[in-house]
Design a protein around this motif. Structure first.
Motif, PDB file in Angstrom:
ATOM      1  N   PRO A  55      -0.707   6.155  -5.294  1.00 32.58           N
ATOM      2  CA  PRO A  55       0.087   5.264  -4.829  1.00 32.58           C
ATOM      3  C   PRO A  55      -0.298   3.835  -5.433  1.00 32.58           C
ATOM      4  N   GLY A  56       0.917   3.044  -5.731  1.00 32.36           N
ATOM      5  CA  GLY A  56       0.695   1.686  -6.141  1.00 32.36           C
ATOM      6  C   GLY A  56       0.357   1.414  -7.626  1.00 32.36           C
ATOM      7  N   SER A  57       0.229   2.667  -8.510  1.00 32.04           N
ATOM      8  CA  SER A  57      -0.511   2.602  -9.650  1.00 32.04           C
ATOM      9  C   SER A  57       0.725   1.896 -10.730  1.00 32.04           C
ATOM     10  N   GLY A  58       2.003   1.874 -10.267  1.00 36.35           N
ATOM     11  CA  GLY A  58       3.218   1.307 -10.995  1.00 36.35           C
ATOM     12  C   GLY A  58       3.963   2.159 -11.520  1.00 36.35           C
ATOM     13  N   LYS A  59       4.308   3.356 -10.819  1.00 39.68           N
ATOM     14  CA  LYS A  59       5.398   4.427 -11.388  1.00 39.68           C
ATOM     15  C   LYS A  59       6.751   3.790 -11.392  1.00 39.68           C
ATOM     16  N   SER A  60       6.922   3.184 -10.086  1.00 42.37           N
ATOM     17  CA  SER A  60       8.626   2.643 -10.126  1.00 42.37           C
ATOM     18  C   SER A  60       8.549   1.555 -11.304  1.00 42.37           C
ATOM     19  N   THR A  61       7.466   0.685 -11.361  1.00 40.85           N
ATOM     20  CA  THR A  61       7.852  -0.409 -12.352  1.00 40.85           C
ATOM     21  C   THR A  61       7.997   0.147 -13.718  1.00 40.85           C
ATOM     22  N   ILE A  62       7.372   1.148 -13.978  1.00 44.70           N
ATOM     23  CA  ILE A  62       7.548   1.641 -15.369  1.00 44.70           C
ATOM     24  C   ILE A  62       8.805   2.564 -15.499  1.00 44.70           C
ATOM     25  N   PRO A  82       9.572   7.996  -0.929  1.00 44.21           N
ATOM     26  CA  PRO A  82       9.392   6.701  -1.227  1.00 44.21           C
ATOM     27  C   PRO A  82       8.636   5.793  -0.178  1.00 44.21           C
ATOM     28  N   SER A  83       7.372   5.136  -0.441  1.00 46.00           N
ATOM     29  CA  SER A  83       6.766   4.465   0.578  1.00 46.00           C
ATOM     30  C   SER A  83       7.616   3.253   1.123  1.00 46.00           C
ATOM     31  N   SER A  84       8.604   2.827   0.388  1.00 48.61           N
ATOM     32  CA  SER A  84       9.542   1.635   0.554  1.00 48.61           C
ATOM     33  C   SER A  84      10.828   2.118   0.377  1.00 48.61           C
ATOM     34  N   ILE A  86      11.807  11.966 -12.252  1.00 49.87           N
ATOM     35  CA  ILE A  86      11.389  12.160 -10.931  1.00 49.87           C
ATOM     36  C   ILE A  86      10.197  11.545 -10.716  1.00 49.87           C
ATOM     37  N   GLU A  87      10.252  10.736  -9.677  1.00 48.31           N
ATOM     38  CA  GLU A  87       8.913  10.004  -9.198  1.00 48.31           C
ATOM     39  C   GLU A  87       8.374  10.614  -8.103  1.00 48.31           C
ATOM     40  N   THR A  88       6.893  11.150  -8.097  1.00 46.53           N
ATOM     41  CA  THR A  88       6.468  11.593  -6.956  1.00 46.53           C
ATOM     42  C   THR A  88       4.951  11.102  -6.771  1.00 46.53           C
ATOM     43  N   ASN A 128      -1.676   2.140 -16.964  1.00 40.84           N
ATOM     44  CA  ASN A 128      -0.699   0.918 -16.486  1.00 40.84           C
ATOM     45  C   ASN A 128      -1.814  -0.068 -16.025  1.00 40.84           C
ATOM     46  N   LYS A 129      -1.325  -1.357 -16.001  1.00 38.59           N
ATOM     47  CA  LYS A 129      -1.997  -2.553 -15.467  1.00 38.59           C
ATOM     48  C   LYS A 129      -3.091  -2.674 -16.329  1.00 38.59           C
ATOM     49  N   ALA A 130      -2.883  -2.227 -17.703  1.00 42.27           N
ATOM     50  CA  ALA A 130      -3.615  -2.585 -18.836  1.00 42.27           C
ATOM     51  C   ALA A 130      -4.059  -3.989 -19.272  1.00 42.27           C
ATOM     52  N   ASP A 131      -3.522  -5.017 -18.378  1.00 40.32           N
ATOM     53  CA  ASP A 131      -3.698  -6.562 -18.326  1.00 40.32           C
ATOM     54  C   ASP A 131      -5.086  -6.575 -17.621  1.00 40.32           C
ATOM     55  N   ARG A 132      -5.637  -5.688 -16.792  1.00 38.54           N
ATOM     56  CA  ARG A 132      -6.528  -5.851 -15.950  1.00 38.54           C
ATOM     57  C   ARG A 132      -7.997  -5.498 -16.725  1.00 38.54           C
ATOM     58  N   VAL A 167       1.545  -2.219 -19.674  1.00 32.38           N
ATOM     59  CA  VAL A 167       1.602  -3.523 -18.864  1.00 32.38           C
ATOM     60  C   VAL A 167       3.132  -3.435 -18.379  1.00 32.38           C
ATOM     61  N   ALA A 168       3.213  -2.636 -17.295  1.00 32.90           N
ATOM     62  CA  ALA A 168       4.858  -2.386 -16.941  1.00 32.90           C
ATOM     63  C   ALA A 168       5.550  -3.608 -16.294  1.00 32.90           C
ATOM     64  N   ILE A 169       4.526  -4.500 -15.562  1.00 32.88           N
ATOM     65  CA  ILE A 169       5.421  -5.814 -15.058  1.00 32.88           C
ATOM     66  C   ILE A 169       5.820  -6.822 -16.353  1.00 32.88           C
TER      67      ILE A 169
HETATM   68  N1  LIG Z   1      -0.951  -6.474 -12.793  1.00 34.04           N
HETATM   69  C1  LIG Z   1      -0.245  -5.776 -12.998  1.00 34.04           C
HETATM   70  N2  LIG Z   1       0.712  -5.286 -11.881  1.00 34.04           N
HETATM   71  C2  LIG Z   1       1.595  -4.223 -11.937  1.00 34.04           C
HETATM   72  C3  LIG Z   1       1.633  -3.439 -13.098  1.00 34.04           C
HETATM   73  N3  LIG Z   1       2.591  -2.584 -13.079  1.00 34.04           N
HETATM   74  C4  LIG Z   1       2.893  -2.827 -11.786  1.00 34.04           C
HETATM   75  N4  LIG Z   1       2.483  -3.530 -11.172  1.00 34.04           N
HETATM   76  C5  LIG Z   1       2.324  -4.005  -9.676  1.00 34.04           C
HETATM   77  O1  LIG Z   1       1.887  -2.968  -8.916  1.00 34.04           O
HETATM   78  C6  LIG Z   1       2.345  -3.034  -7.752  1.00 34.04           C
HETATM   79  C7  LIG Z   1       2.902  -1.470  -7.260  1.00 34.04           C
HETATM   80  O2  LIG Z   1       3.996  -1.083  -8.442  1.00 34.04           O
HETATM   81  P1  LIG Z   1       4.819   0.071  -7.974  1.00 34.04           P
HETATM   82  O3  LIG Z   1       5.832   0.187  -9.302  1.00 34.04           O
HETATM   83  O4  LIG Z   1       5.773  -0.157  -7.054  1.00 34.04           O
HETATM   84  O5  LIG Z   1       3.979   1.499  -7.794  1.00 34.04           O
HETATM   85  P2  LIG Z   1       4.236   2.828  -7.615  1.00 34.04           P
HETATM   86  O6  LIG Z   1       3.175   3.649  -8.258  1.00 34.04           O
HETATM   87  O7  LIG Z   1       5.796   3.111  -7.686  1.00 34.04           O
HETATM   88  O8  LIG Z   1       4.266   2.834  -5.911  1.00 34.04           O
HETATM   89  P3  LIG Z   1       4.255   3.877  -4.992  1.00 34.04           P
HETATM   90  O9  LIG Z   1       5.756   4.189  -4.963  1.00 34.04           O
HETATM   91  O10 LIG Z   1       4.347   3.129  -3.413  1.00 34.04           O
HETATM   92  O11 LIG Z   1       3.240   4.828  -4.977  1.00 34.04           O
HETATM   93  C8  LIG Z   1       3.701  -4.136  -7.770  1.00 34.04           C
HETATM   94  O12 LIG Z   1       3.128  -4.870  -6.990  1.00 34.04           O
HETATM   95  C9  LIG Z   1       3.594  -4.232  -9.065  1.00 34.04           C
HETATM   96  O13 LIG Z   1       4.250  -5.350  -9.523  1.00 34.04           O
HETATM   97  C10 LIG Z   1       1.151  -4.126 -14.302  1.00 34.04           C
HETATM   98  O14 LIG Z   1       1.132  -3.570 -15.476  1.00 34.04           O
HETATM   99  N5  LIG Z   1       0.007  -4.945 -14.131  1.00 34.04           N
END
Ligand SMILES: Nc1nc2c(ncn2[C@@H]2O[C@H](COP(=O)(O)OP(=O)(O)OP(=O)(O)O)[C@@H](O)[C@H]2O)c(=O)[nH]1
Ligand SMILES: [Mg+2]
Length: 315
Positions: free
Chosen positions: A58-65, A87-89, A147-149, A195-199, A232-234
Motif C-alpha cells: 500500500p502507498g508504494s505509488g501504484k496509482s500514480t504510476i 481501493p483504499s480511497s 489491473i491494480e491490486t 518507485n520513489k527513486a527520489d528518496r 519517480v512517478a510523481i
Molecule cells: N516521493 C515520492 N512520492 C510518490 C511517488 N509516487 C507516488 N508518491 C506518493 O505516494 C503516495 C501514494 O501514492 P499512490 O499512487 O496512491 O500509491 P498506491 O500504491 O496506489 O496506494 P494504495 O492504492 O493505497 O495501495 C501519494 O502521496 C503519492 O503522491 C514518487 O515517485 N516519489
C-alpha cells in the motif's frame, strides 16, 4: 438471445458511452443473467488486449504510476481500461492525476475507462471478477488493460497466469520488501518497479533487488528474466522507460506464443468461476429444501435425502 434493452446497452457501450459501459460492467461483475449473456457477446470481440497487473505494498505509488502509463499509452494511440481492486480511497480519474489538467482533455476521456471493484473477501491478488471485467473491456475495444491490486496475502497463481505482464512496485527503505519477495508473495513480477527513486537509499534498494534477480532468488516466469525500472512517478520520471520495457515483455510473450495462451487461461478461469457460482446456488437450494427435514428429523435422515436430491439434479 439478448433482449432489446440489453442489445441496445451493448451497442451504446461499444460506441464508447461511459454510462452504458459502467452499467454493463456492473451486470457482469455481479453475474446477473443479463451480465453473463452480455459477457458472451463481448467475448466474441475480445482476445486482443494486453493485460497488465500492477501490485505492491500500500502507498508504494501504484496509482500514480498508472496515471503515467495511461498518458503514455494514450499518446501512443491506445485505449486504456483500468480496474482497481479494493481501493483504499474512492476512485475517480483524479486519483490518478492529482491536478494535472491533461486528464480533462477529450482524447483522454474518450480513450480511458476506470473501474473499481471490491475484493469480496479475496486476500489480495487479482480476483476472478476482475478477469470478467477484463474480458468485457477487451471486447469493448480497450487494448491496454491495467489491473491494480494490493499485493497482500495469498495470490492465486492460476489467476496471475491469466494476465500478461505483472509489475511489482517497491520503494527504497522498505527492507521488508525484500523479505516479502523472498517469501514468494511478490515473486511473480515480470518487471520490478522501484518507485520513489527520489528518496535516499534508492541505489541500495536497486542493487538489492538486482542481486535477488541475478542470483535467481526471485524466480523467472516462463523463462523471462525480470527487469527493474526506477521511477519517480510523481514527476513522471522513468515512465517512458517502463512502458518500453512492458512492450519488450509483450513482444517476448508473443514470440513464445504465450499471448493467446494467457487469454485462454483467463477464459477458463472465468468459466470456472461461473460454474462454481451456479453450483453454489444449487447447493443453497438443496439445503433450503431440506431445512424442514433437518429441523424435524435426525440429521442421519436428512443426509440420504440430500444425497438423493443431488443425484436427481445431476440426472
Ligand atoms: N516521493 C515520492 N512520492 C510518490 C511517488 N509516487 C507516488 N508518491 C506518493 O505516494 C503516495 C501514494 O501514492 P499512490 O499512487 O496512491 O500509491 P498506491 O500504491 O496506489 O496506494 P494504495 O492504492 O493505497 O495501495 C501519494 O502521496 C503519492 O503522491 C514518487 O515517485 N516519489
Ligand atoms: Mg492505489
Amino acid at each position: 438471445m439478448l433482449n432489446n434493452n440489453l442489445s441496445k446497452l451493448i451497442e451504446e457501450a461499444l460506441n464508447g458511452n461511459e454510462l452504458a459501459i459502467a452499467r454493463l460492467l456492473t451486470k457482469i461483475e455481479y453475474m446477473t443473467d443479463e451480465g453473463i449473456s452480455a459477457l458472451g457477446t463481448l467475448s466474441k470481440r475480445s482476445g486482443n488486449a494486453h493485460v497488465i497487473g500492477i501490485t505492491g505494498i500500500p502507498g508504494s505509488g501504484k496509482s500514480t504510476i498508472i496515471g503515467g502509463l495511461i498518458q503514455e499509452y494514450v499518446s501512443r494511440g491506445h485505449r486504456v481500461g483500468v480496474i482497481v481492486i479494493d481501493p483504499s480511497s474512492p476512485y475517480t480519474m483524479g486519483s490518478f492525476m492529482g491536478n494535472r489538467l491533461r486528464f480533462q482533455d477529450k482524447t483522454m476521456l474518450k480513450n480511458v475507462f476506470v473501474r473499481s471493484i471490491g475484493s469480496r473477501g479475496y486476500l489480495g491478488g487479482i480476483s476472478a471478477e476482475a478477469l470478467m471485467l477484463t474480458e468485457a473491456l477487451d471486447g469493448l475495444g480497450y487494448d491496454k488493460i491495467i489491473i491494480e491490486t494490493v499485493g497482500a496475502g495469498q495470490t492465486d497463481t492460476e489467476v496471475e497466469q491469466s494476465v500478461h505482464t505483472i509489475l511489482v512496485v517497491s520503494i527504497p527503505g522498505a527492507g521488508d520488501d525484500i523479505q516479502a519477495l523472498k517469501a514468494g508473495i511478490m515473486e511473480i513480477g515480470d518487471i520490478y518497479v522501484l518507485n520513489k527513486a527520489d528518496r535516499q537509499d534508492a541505489e541500495l534498494a536497486f542493487n538489492t533487488l538486482k542481486f535477488a534477480i541475478d542470483s535467481a532468488e526471485i524466480s523467472y516466469r516462463n523463462g523471462w528474466k525480470p527487469l527493474i525500472v526506477k521511477t519517480v512517478a510523481i514527476k513522471n520520471e522513468g515512465i517512458i522507460e517502463l512502458v518500453n520495457k512492458i512492450e519488450d515483455h509483450l513482444n517476448y510473450l508473443k514470440q513464445k506464443e504465450l499471448f493467446k495462451k494467457r487469454i485462454i487461461d483467463r477464459r477458463a478461469k472465468i468459466v470456472e468461476l461461473i460454474a462454481r457460482r451456479k453450483i453454489d446456488e444449487i447447493i443453497s437450494e438443496i439445503v433450503k429444501k431440506n431445512y424442514n427435514t433437518i429441523i424435524n428429523e435426525d440429521i442421519t435422515e436428512a443426509i440420504p435425502k440430500v444425497i438423493h436430491n443431488v443425484k436427481e439434479l445431476l440426472r
